[in-house]
Scaffold this active site. Structure first.
Site, PDB file in Angstrom:
ATOM      1  N   ASP A   3      40.930  43.132  30.390  1.00 41.13           N
ATOM      2  CA  ASP A   3      40.631  44.450  29.832  1.00 41.13           C
ATOM      3  C   ASP A   3      40.811  44.386  28.316  1.00 41.13           C
ATOM      4  O   ASP A   3      41.307  43.403  27.775  1.00 41.13           O
ATOM      5  CB  ASP A   3      41.499  45.528  30.470  1.00 41.13           C
ATOM      6  N   ASP A  44      39.482  46.649  40.563  1.00 43.07           N
ATOM      7  CA  ASP A  44      40.830  46.124  40.346  1.00 43.07           C
ATOM      8  C   ASP A  44      41.816  47.264  40.496  1.00 43.07           C
ATOM      9  O   ASP A  44      41.470  48.424  40.265  1.00 43.07           O
ATOM     10  CB  ASP A  44      40.974  45.510  38.946  1.00 43.07           C
ATOM     11  N   CYS A  89      45.083  40.760  61.853  1.00 41.84           N
ATOM     12  CA  CYS A  89      45.073  40.194  60.505  1.00 41.84           C
ATOM     13  C   CYS A  89      45.353  38.699  60.560  1.00 41.84           C
ATOM     14  O   CYS A  89      46.249  38.248  61.277  1.00 41.84           O
ATOM     15  CB  CYS A  89      46.120  40.894  59.637  1.00 41.84           C
TER      16      CYS A  89
END
Length: 376
Positions: A90, A270, A308
């Site tokens: 960023d 994100d 999972c």
């Protein structure tokens, strides 16, 4: 370098492929956040094992510590942190503007007191581009002002949001010019601002499109606004972003937010949520969330999620995770983080497959039904 292929669509949902200097990213994708060059509690080896394709670094924090001189001796962030896949950084703008009264904004940039030692520092579009060039991040973000949802305890007005957005547009031009001046071989994304106002979002996007960025991000969401406002803006902006460029929704969010984002044309996400929540014992599963600290898990032999495939769920019970969390063992935070990030990345994998098979809406309905069911 950035090459984006739009492989197929299903409604507004997109299945794409982004080729960058350090590798290929299959979209939609979630990017784990590594603020200081480290995804908290995770090694690069573990990130590879759970299927992370790209991570996010923080320009502002890496600039302050360890400093550009240290990163430069390693010829960039990749070698410094031992990660050979793509990195997005960023611009530092969000962190600077989060300093509140410690900073002063002018047309030139932002003057602020370092949160590390109090030194007076200055950050501008040009300096942000120079820092990100030294970091050698695959995707560079323009320097912008993240329009706050609230100013002085009330929602930002149209005029306030307009002034902020137009300065971000001017800074976008300066970011683009400096990026080109530096002959940066990587990619630069523009950031659509405009607060909660659709007309300002349209003006921002029109101005950014003229600068022909390699990709486009939606900024200024998940900054304190009601969820319905966030979804209204996302639904308006997402499908209007240039179809031949990747779309990135910054700092968002929950599993439900990711699915909604993909439905509105977003390719990249994100958020610190999966890692931060993991350290606090809040775990995501396809059947709702588990607060592992709760006494109900003290003697539960089941895994977090029997469907999972992560290392945590294949090897450990809820009771063990409960124990680790209650006694504050580091392993607890690590196992929780492995699970949460795996869950987020698996969710993206499932969405990619659903779009390829043109059954995204059916997937979306089943996802909502499963999450609402809750864990048992």
């Amino acid at each position: 370098m950035l090459n984006f292929e739009l492989l197929t669509t299903d409604g507004n949902a997109r299945r794409g492929r982004v080729t960058l200097n350090h590798g290929v990213v299959e979209t939609p994708i979630f990017m784990p956040v590594g603020t200081y060059g480290s995804v908290k509690a995770m090694s690069p080896l573990e990130l590879n094992e759970i299927g992370a394709q790209i991570i996010l670094g923080n320009t502002f924090h890496l600039w302050l510590r360890p400093g550009l001189d240290v990163v430069d001796t390693h010829a960039g962030l990749h070698k410094f942190i031992g990660w050979d896949k793509p990195i997005l950084t960023d611009s530092g703008g969000f962190q600077v503007f989060s300093l509140g009264e410690l900073r002063k904004i002018t047309e030139e940039g932002v003057t602020f007191a370092s949160p590390v030692n109090g030194d007076k520092l200055f950050l501008s579009p040009e300096i942000s581009m120079q820092i990100q060039r030294t970091l050698n991040s695959d995707i560079v973000m323009q320097f912008d002002e993240c329009t706050p949802y609230e100013i002085d305890g009330r929602p930002a007005t149209h005029d306030e949001a307009a002034r902020s957005m137009r300065m971000s547009l001017r800074w976008a031009k300066r970011s683009r010019d400096e990026f080109d001046h530096l002959a940066n071989p990587n990619a630069l994304f523009g950031i659509v601002q405009g607060g909660m106002f659709e007309d300002l979002r349209d003006e921002s996007l029109a101005g950014l499109s003229e600068l022909d960025f390699h990709g486009y991000a939606i900024g200024g969401l998940s900054v304190g606004e009601p969820k319905e406002d966030m979804m209204r803006v996302l639904e308006h902006v997402g499908p209007r972003l240039p179809a031949h460029k990747p779309h990135y929704l910054m700092g968002v969010g929950t599993p439900e937010d990711l699915v909604a984002g993909v439905a509105h044309g977003v390719d990249m996400f994100d958020c610190v949520m999966p890692t931060r929540n993991a350290r606090n014992g809040w775990l995501f599963t396809r059947f709702g969330d588990v607060k592992i600290r709760n006494a109900a898990h003290r003697n539960d032999p089941r895994p977090l999620d029997e469907q999972c495939g992560c290392y945590t769920c294949r090897n450990f019970s809820r009771a063990y995770l409960h124990h680790l969390h209650r006694v504050g063992e580091i392993l607890g935070a690590r196992l929780n983080t492995i699970h949460n990030l795996y869950y987020y990345l698996e969710l993206m994998r499932e969405m990619r497959t659903a779009i390829e098979e043109h059954r995204f809406e059916a997937f979306r309905r089943q996802f909502a039904e499963n999450r609402a069911r809750g864990t048992r």
